[in-house]
Design an enzyme around this catalytic site. Structure first.
Site, mmCIF file in Angstrom:
data_model
loop_
_atom_site.group_PDB
_atom_site.id
_atom_site.type_symbol
_atom_site.label_atom_id
_atom_site.label_comp_id
_atom_site.label_asym_id
_atom_site.label_seq_id
_atom_site.Cartn_x
_atom_site.Cartn_y
_atom_site.Cartn_z
ATOM 1 C CG PHE A 50 -1.983 1.052 1.121
ATOM 2 C CD1 PHE A 50 -3.032 0.915 0.234
ATOM 3 C CD2 PHE A 50 -1.913 2.199 1.890
ATOM 4 C CE1 PHE A 50 -4.008 1.896 0.124
ATOM 5 C CE2 PHE A 50 -2.886 3.189 1.782
ATOM 6 C CZ PHE A 50 -3.933 3.041 0.901
ATOM 7 C CG ASP A 94 0.596 -2.991 6.326
ATOM 8 O OD1 ASP A 94 -0.454 -3.430 6.841
ATOM 9 O OD2 ASP A 94 0.680 -1.857 5.813
ATOM 10 C CE1 TYR A 122 -8.568 1.568 7.330
ATOM 11 C CE2 TYR A 122 -7.769 2.626 9.334
ATOM 12 C CZ TYR A 122 -7.607 2.316 8.000
ATOM 13 O OH TYR A 122 -6.479 2.727 7.346
ATOM 14 C CE LYS A 123 -7.367 -1.559 4.931
ATOM 15 N NZ LYS A 123 -8.135 -0.819 3.911
ATOM 16 N NE ARG A 161 -10.240 -2.375 -3.057
ATOM 17 C CZ ARG A 161 -9.638 -1.892 -1.978
ATOM 18 N NH1 ARG A 161 -8.423 -2.324 -1.633
ATOM 19 N NH2 ARG A 161 -10.227 -0.995 -1.206
#
Lengths: 394, 394
Positions: B110, B181, B206-207, B353
């Site tokens: 990312f 990560d 938060y995912k 996605r």
């Protein structure tokens, strides 16, 4: 008139003199967060980043904070903690003076500011030095070896207040960058960051701005510098085009480059609601009311409780929005006060702190607090072994 | 059986395939935050730091996250954003290999991870280099010039998953420090940070952990290193004795030293409530259910919508908990899907996605989503100038 008791949800019977540490709950914050949870996160899900304005929140709230510290729109942004914002400002300042190696601060600075500087220096190696002098020695210690002067305007223990304009001018005349920490200033005293000319200002929002425990910090960058500072914490939301997902960092124009990661939307929502109270009051009125409360408090305590020794400047012009007294049994005395509903706090070794926030305190509260202090000091519970044992346990 | 639809407050008629970006609202989070605002902040005020357990929250919640990634108690702590945690890990790793100058990462990482490395390098000067290779070239690029290998396990665009154990062993055999990560791993796939032996792991919550927008990040430090890593972000809550207010930084023992500033209590409260769902499900069952949903989705989409080209690995063992398809008009197609209540997202230039979270999705949802995709692809709204104009405006 600046009293806004109805804005806050203060418990019955409490006299809250610790708004300099954590401001009380604004009713609007409670309602707004509940709505945000349900109507934004719950109902809008991922779309909330745009449809509920979450993505723009750090700048929008930054502007609201900026108005309270004399920052023009577009020069203040929210995010992270104050420690992180200190680091950002300091790292950027050192980049602006590559030929200088000294960070100058004072022993009245809040320790985390000094720690963050130490961590940065430790990582950089290369001869950097943190020079810490007494608060009254700062002016004389500014010389042309200093890259950055980093000070907290209001001393967290005594409330002693630096003169931002004078010290900033001294820093600039020596060629140093000026960083002000406004943790105990924002919402407490009138501040004019643009007027004083400092390059950076940082601060937290859970004290006099009532943003709640862990509310995000702010950073201000002087307008002419914002397009030029190099962000050491080069996060994707400080990128010029975060959603292009480029592999290379390219800082956003202006203050946006001081954003780092995903903003704490729930905390920002609480803060944004808390800030509404400032739309209805004037900071100079707040200051006048705060000084009046503090002066009353000092006068009454000194008249009725001579065992307490004033630790704050007597001259209100040199004092923020808190009054501190020294007392050898200060910890026990503060515990006894808290048990009576008068909430201040204690800082080692002997400082009893009392914060004054005229948004929810008036003269009757102050006089009632002094009554309790007089009673507690008469009770001398610190002479009672049973009380002292209880204090150590809890 | 891992379906926990009743735990979440999902809007009627929505098929939410974007939990890989922002998890939905857990009902408990809403209630717990409301209680925290009123009964803790409102009623306990400053005392909440101890009486409501706020001060211990980053470690307590860290342990709850740790259980989901194979981290022993006392090795994971919460705070800040993922970008900041990446920086902490990376800065500490470079200190551990002072004779090496290369950070190795891949182009599937990312961007913020790469940006934070670039910011760090820029500040350090001194010959440091970020080497970015293709994901499949990482193994061959690990050599004894590499100080730290920094990778995201699951690719945010394609869901392609690195083998943590193999790459960590390769890094270690070359003498490099390994940083993982886990943004798209925690709560999505079984992870064993202790078992793979990596020095650091970081991630967001938060995912797949449903902590809410801006929920704090986590950092894991391998147990034998936690007393030795040098915190570059030397904040007061990582100090050995924060309330002694010493002028000099002295890191706390263990993982606590990775704390920085005041924790975001409201966000942590939402997250802590959200994590309760994991007490009732097993991660290997979650994984099996996720793979089944994904395999169904791939099979049905490929059979019914041949214009979409699979961008994710076909082999589920090499894929996280999302499926991506390439389509030239992917942005418009995704907008049309969202308008129909099927929420996925789009990543430039052409990736659609779809995230799969068996906590709130079942096979009927997946089949219904494919129905909508088939309809949208048949409608070909991207051939309609009016629709496309609307898309550009909103």
């Amino acid at each position: 008139m600046v009293l806004r008791k109805e804005f806050f949800d203060l418990p019955e019977g409490i006299i809250y003199l610790d708004g300099n540490s954590l401001g009380p709950l604004p009713k609007t914050a409670k309602d707004r967060v509940a709505d945000m949870m349900q109507d934004e996160w719950g109902a809008q899900l991922i779309k909330g980043w745009n449809s509920a304005g979450w993505m723009a929140q750090p700048s929008r709230v930054g502007n609201a904070v900026g108005r309270l510290i004399g920052a023009p729109p577009g020069t203040t942004v929210m995010g992270d903690t104050l420690s992180i914002k200190v680091y950002q400002a300091l790292a950027a300042a050192l980049k602006m003076r590559p030929d200088r190696k000294v960070i100058l601060s004072d022993s009245g600075n809040f320790p985390t500011d000094l720690y963050m500087a130490q961590g940065l220096i430790q990582m950089l190696g290369n001869g950097y030095d943190l020079r810490v002098v007494a608060p009254e020695a700062v002016a004389d210690a500014i010389d042309d070896s200093v890259a950055a002067v980093m000070l907290t305007q209001v001393d967290y223990r005594t409330g002693r207040m630096h003169d931002m304009k004078t010290l900033t001018e001294l820093a600039h005349s020596a060629g140093a960058v000026m960083i002000w920490d406004l943790a105990h200033s924002a919402g407490a005293v009138p501040v004019d960051v643009a007027g004083c000319g400092c390059e950076f200002a940082v601060g937290c929002t859970y004290k006099y701005l009532n943003g709640g425990p862990g509310a995000p910090a702010f950073i201000y960058v002087r307008q002419d510098l914002a397009d030029h500072v190099e962000p050491a914490l080069a996060g994707w939301l400080g990128h010029d085009a975060p959603f292009a997902f480029d592999l290379d960092y390219r800082p956003a124009p202006g203050i946006e480059r001081m954003r780092v990661g995903t903003p704490p939307v729930i905390q920002l929502t609480a803060l944004e609601a808390a800030l509404e109270v400032w739309e209805t009051v004037d900071m100079s009125d707040i200051r006048a009311a705060s000084v009046a409360l503090q002066d009353t408090f000092i006068r009454e305590v000194e008249a009725r409780v001579p065992d307490l020794t004033l630790a704050s400047p007597r001259n209100s012009a040199e004092r923020g929005s808190q009054v501190s007294f020294r007392f050898a049994h200060g910890y026990a005395a503060m515990q006894a006060l808290i048990a009576r509903g008068v909430i201040g706090d204690f800082r080692a070794p002997d400082i009893m702190r009392f914060g004054f926030t005229p948004l929810y305190l008036d003269e009757r509260d102050v006089l009632a607090a002094v009554d309790h202090i007089e009673t507690v000091m008469g009770d001398r519970l610190w002479d009672d072994p049973a009380f002292m044992t209880r204090q150590r346990v809890t």
